[in-house]
Scaffold this active site. Structure first.
Site, PDB file in Angstrom:
ATOM      1  N   HIS A 194      25.146  -6.656  -9.490  1.00  0.00           N
ATOM      2  CA  HIS A 194      23.903  -7.173  -8.911  1.00  0.00           C
ATOM      3  C   HIS A 194      23.539  -6.475  -7.609  1.00  0.00           C
ATOM      4  CE1 HIS A 194      24.567 -10.494 -11.814  1.00  0.00           C
ATOM      5  NE2 HIS A 194      23.282 -10.292 -11.948  1.00  0.00           N
ATOM      6  N   ARG A 301      13.622 -12.579 -10.178  1.00  0.00           N
ATOM      7  CA  ARG A 301      14.988 -13.140 -10.070  1.00  0.00           C
ATOM      8  C   ARG A 301      14.982 -14.163  -8.932  1.00  0.00           C
ATOM      9  NH1 ARG A 301      16.602  -7.485 -11.245  1.00  0.00           N
ATOM     10  NH2 ARG A 301      18.167  -7.508 -12.886  1.00  0.00           N
ATOM     11  N   ARG A 337      12.095 -16.296 -13.698  1.00  0.00           N
ATOM     12  CA  ARG A 337      13.375 -16.688 -14.291  1.00  0.00           C
ATOM     13  C   ARG A 337      13.981 -17.793 -13.447  1.00  0.00           C
ATOM     14  NH1 ARG A 337      18.217 -12.481 -14.916  1.00  0.00           N
ATOM     15  NH2 ARG A 337      18.447 -12.857 -12.689  1.00  0.00           N
ATOM     16  N   GLU A 436      21.171 -12.260 -23.530  1.00  0.00           N
ATOM     17  CA  GLU A 436      22.234 -11.599 -22.776  1.00  0.00           C
ATOM     18  C   GLU A 436      23.595 -11.872 -23.402  1.00  0.00           C
ATOM     19  OE1 GLU A 436      21.246 -11.815 -18.299  1.00  0.00           O
ATOM     20  OE2 GLU A 436      20.848 -13.838 -19.007  1.00  0.00           O
ATOM     21  N   ASN A 459      21.859  -5.703 -18.804  1.00  0.00           N
ATOM     22  CA  ASN A 459      22.964  -5.589 -17.836  1.00  0.00           C
ATOM     23  C   ASN A 459      24.110  -6.510 -18.245  1.00  0.00           C
ATOM     24  OD1 ASN A 459      21.054  -4.125 -16.498  1.00  0.00           O
ATOM     25  ND2 ASN A 459      20.611  -5.700 -14.981  1.00  0.00           N
ATOM     26  N   ASP A 460      23.751  -7.742 -18.584  1.00  0.00           N
ATOM     27  CA  ASP A 460      24.791  -8.673 -19.021  1.00  0.00           C
ATOM     28  C   ASP A 460      25.138  -8.469 -20.483  1.00  0.00           C
ATOM     29  OD1 ASP A 460      25.733 -10.281 -16.892  1.00  0.00           O
ATOM     30  OD2 ASP A 460      23.742 -11.156 -16.727  1.00  0.00           O
ATOM     31  N   ARG A 470      30.655  -5.732 -15.793  1.00  0.00           N
ATOM     32  CA  ARG A 470      29.660  -4.825 -15.208  1.00  0.00           C
ATOM     33  C   ARG A 470      29.990  -4.447 -13.763  1.00  0.00           C
ATOM     34  NH1 ARG A 470      24.318  -8.791 -14.898  1.00  0.00           N
ATOM     35  NH2 ARG A 470      23.525  -7.444 -13.279  1.00  0.00           N
ATOM     36  N   CYS A 507      14.413  -6.196 -19.821  1.00  0.00           N
ATOM     37  CA  CYS A 507      14.287  -6.207 -18.359  1.00  0.00           C
ATOM     38  C   CYS A 507      15.574  -5.751 -17.682  1.00  0.00           C
ATOM     39  CB  CYS A 507      13.868  -7.579 -17.848  1.00  0.00           C
ATOM     40  SG  CYS A 507      15.083  -8.841 -18.192  1.00  0.00           S
TER      41      CYS A 507
HETATM   42  C1  PEP Z   1      20.374  -8.563 -17.122  1.00  0.00           C
HETATM   43  O1  PEP Z   1      21.434  -9.168 -17.267  1.00  0.00           O
HETATM   44  O2  PEP Z   1      20.081  -7.519 -17.728  1.00  0.00           O
HETATM   45  C2  PEP Z   1      19.372  -9.062 -16.183  1.00  0.00           C
HETATM   46  C3  PEP Z   1      18.157  -8.558 -16.128  1.00  0.00           C
HETATM   47  O3  PEP Z   1      19.751 -10.059 -15.354  1.00  0.00           O
HETATM   48  P1  PEP Z   1      20.675  -9.831 -14.066  1.00  0.00           P
HETATM   49  O4  PEP Z   1      20.859  -8.371 -13.854  1.00  0.00           O
HETATM   50  O5  PEP Z   1      19.971 -10.506 -12.958  1.00  0.00           O
HETATM   51  O6  PEP Z   1      21.925 -10.532 -14.470  1.00  0.00           O
HETATM   52 MG    MG Z   2      21.713 -11.171 -16.500  1.00  0.00          MG
END
Ligand code: PEP
Ligand code: MG
Length: 607
Positions: A194, A301, A337, A436, A459-460, A470, A507
């Protein structure tokens, strides 16, 4: 002293920068302890008082700013923090230790903090534990102050700096003074942590995974950071500086050329519209990008709005914030979100349990459905603000259908309640979910019936699909959206969404890379949401790639059996796109040197 002058790490956020380094040694890294000779005891007590004075000054100036923003609760907390560090009994406890144990001020302040925390943590009441956290917090600031005297002297110059830290946590990232930072470099962290997401969103070049970085740096040492290559060059020679300057001006020219086209529609040459939106974290983001270049906010976010405060924002405060965001975006949609805390995203005022596997633990919607009042307050604020813009609600970390149904019912009830109370609420507030968690991929045929849109959080999703954290550089090689299993999962999601006629965007950070963006488009995603500074690059690629070419790209990638194979396919396609760019240079739109895949330069800091 002979040093290795080039360090290679993990590229996180593109761009290049040169400037003096400013090392942040977080107090929790280690608290140094050393003995003080008797004749230096008074000096040490003097150091303690200087640190306390500086923390009080800092608290007071922050209090004034916050009070001006009419954030009364936070202003009061800052005033109370000031009183806590001025408490004579606590100060004399630390002084006594310095005198009697003859230890440095840092070690004695640390003992005080430990005593404050342990004297409260035995108590059961949640609010008393929260109080314990508050009492120790201003003293932690004193500790950090003591440990960063060097840094303070250095920063007094007001120079722009390359920030070096052991880890870029979201807390460190949100506290950064964006106007002072040229780039961020860290010892640990993953590409998609993050903190990294924030660095990209703020537009700083960033490199992580640089072992023993802090041991090689001295405060103020000049460095060159290349965010796209993931390198840091220590004490550059004159020759290095010259080549940096040449490269930077070339990249700046290219960025300017791209930005002249950024206001055009996000559309392929054969007329297919791809919704291109931005990911934002804070109201501060407005003003850092041109909203006319995007189709809306694809991901707000909201947890960062909570992280920037000293306690949970009230309904009224959130309503005002969201309303400002909606008004800024005009008739473009804002995908809000709901609070996604947990894992590495902690709120300083909310005591979360210590978990063995935080990524698999209490996060996102799981927290919200247990602490329903938190969610209710946020939803009420968002629904009230919906009268001033186009709200879309997005739920993070959805795993089961029950979670969706529960929130949907809550939204329905709150809507009725608000209307009865005389508030205005938008007629239509689409409800969507983040994909996710692998379970949500497999449950998609059921989930999709109950929602209006989908947004894939790669990302998740990548970390959960590949069982590769991650944030963990040890599995950074494995964590890769180009793994065939990820490509397969993504294309499955796009296929189901298309079959059901539901909008589906990506996203996660992968969408911000222009070649990945084309790949996702070819899979069938109809929207992409990226950090604002990637909009022009992604749009440029979209505007030069027919949909059939993107589909071919996806088909070729889907045939590959390894991550490297997928990367090769993307690399070949990228070269073809560069040829298009080169052809355009004949028409004077971009020079071949300004081809895609290169990144923008950052202003040099210092002299
Ligand atoms: C993701 O997980 O891809 C996402 C957009 O949320 P975050 O990076 O805030 O966990
Ligand atoms: Mg996420």
């Amino acid at each position: 002293m002979s040093r290795q002058r080039h360090i290679k790490g993990t590229p996180v956020a593109p761009g290049m920068a040169m400037g003096p380094v400013h090392v942040v040694r977080a107090a929790r890294d280690r608290v140094p302890t050393w003995s003080i000779p008797e004749q230096e005891v008074m000096d040490e007590v003097g150091r303690l008082h200087e640190a306390i004075d500086r923390v009080c000054e800092e608290l007071e100036s922050r209090r004034v700013v916050v009070a001006e923003q009419a954030n009364e609760q936070d202003a009061n907390i800052l005033a109370v923090h000031g009183m806590i560090v001025r408490d004579p009994s606590a100060i004399s406890e630390v002084e006594k230790r310095i005198r009697e144990d003859r230890l440095n001020a840092e070690a004695c302040v640390q003992s005080l903090i430990e005593r404050l925390v342990s004297s409260m943590s035995g108590m059961d009441e949640e609010n008393i534990k929260g109080y314990a956290a508050d009492v120790s917090e201003p003293w932690r600031a004193v500790l950090e102050e003591l440990m960063q005297t060097e840094k303070r002297d250095f920063l007094a110059g007001g120079e722009k700096v390359v920030l070096a830290a052991s880890e870029l946590t979201p807390q460190v990232a949100t506290a950064l003074d964006r106007d002072r930072v040229l780039a961020v470099i860290c010892e640990t962290g993953g590409r998609f942590s993050h903190g990294a997401v924030l660095a990209r969103s703020f537009g700083f070049p960033c490199v992580v995974g640089l072992p023993n970085l802090l041991g090689r740096l001295e405060q103020g040492m000049r460095v060159i950071v290349r965010g796209d290559q993931g390198t840091v060059q220590l004490q550059p020679t004159e020759e290095d500086v010259d080549s940096f300057l040449v490269e930077r001006s070339r990249l700046q020219a290219r960025a300017e050329a791209l930005s002249t086209q950024a206001g055009l529609a996000s559309e392929t040459p054969d007329g297919v519209r791809v919704d291109l939106s931005v990911n934002i974290e804070s109201v501060h983001d407005f003003g850092t990008f041109d909203i006319n270049h995007s189709d809306g906010v694809g991901l707000l976010r909201t947890e960062f709005l909570y992280m920037e405060r000293g306690q949970f924002p009230s309904e009224e405060e959130q309503y005002r914030l969201y309303r400002r965001i909606f008004e800024n975006m005009g008739d473009r949609p804002v995908t809000l979100r709901t609070l996604d805390i947990g894992g590495d995203k902690q709120l300083p005022y909310f005591d979360m349990p210590k978990e063995l596997n935080p990524a698999l633990g209490w996060r996102g919607i799981r927290v919200a459905l247990q602490w329903k009042d938190l969610l209710r307050v946020q939803l009420r604020a968002a629904l009230r603000a919906s009268a001033h813009g186009r709200l879309k609600l997005l739920l993070p970390m959805i795993t089961t259908l029950d979670e969706v149904l529960e929130v949907r019912e809550m939204v329905r009830e709150l809507r009725i309640q608000l209307l009865e109370q005389g508030y205005e609420v938008a007629e239509d507030v689409p409800l969507g979910i983040m994909i996710e968690v692998p379970a949500a991929v497999f449950a998609l045929p059921q989930l999709i019936q109950e929602v209006d849109f989908l947004s894939v959080g790669t990302n998740d999703m990548v970390q959960y699909l590949l069982a590769a954290d991650r944030d963990n550089p040890f599995v950074g090689e494995l964590y890769d959206p180009h793994q065939p299993a990820v490509i397969e999962a993504l294309s499955y999601i796009a296929r189901i969404a298309k079959a059901e006629g539901k909008p589906c965007s990506v996203c996660g950070e992968m969408a911000g890379d222009h070649m990945n963006a084309l790949l996702l488009m070819g899979m069938g995603f109809d929207g992409l949401s990226v950090a604002p500074n990637f909009v022009s690059e992604v749009k440029y690629a979209i505007r030069r790639t027919e949909m059939r070419t993107a589909e071919e790209l996806f088909r070729a990638a889907a045939l590959e059996r390894s991550r490297d194979g997928v990367r090769r396919v993307l690399q070949d396609a990228s070269e073809r796109l560069m040829q298009v760019t080169a052809a355009e240079s004949v028409k004077g739109e971009l020079t071949p040197e300004q081809s895609l895949g290169e990144e923008t330069g950052q202003e040099e800091g210092g002299a």
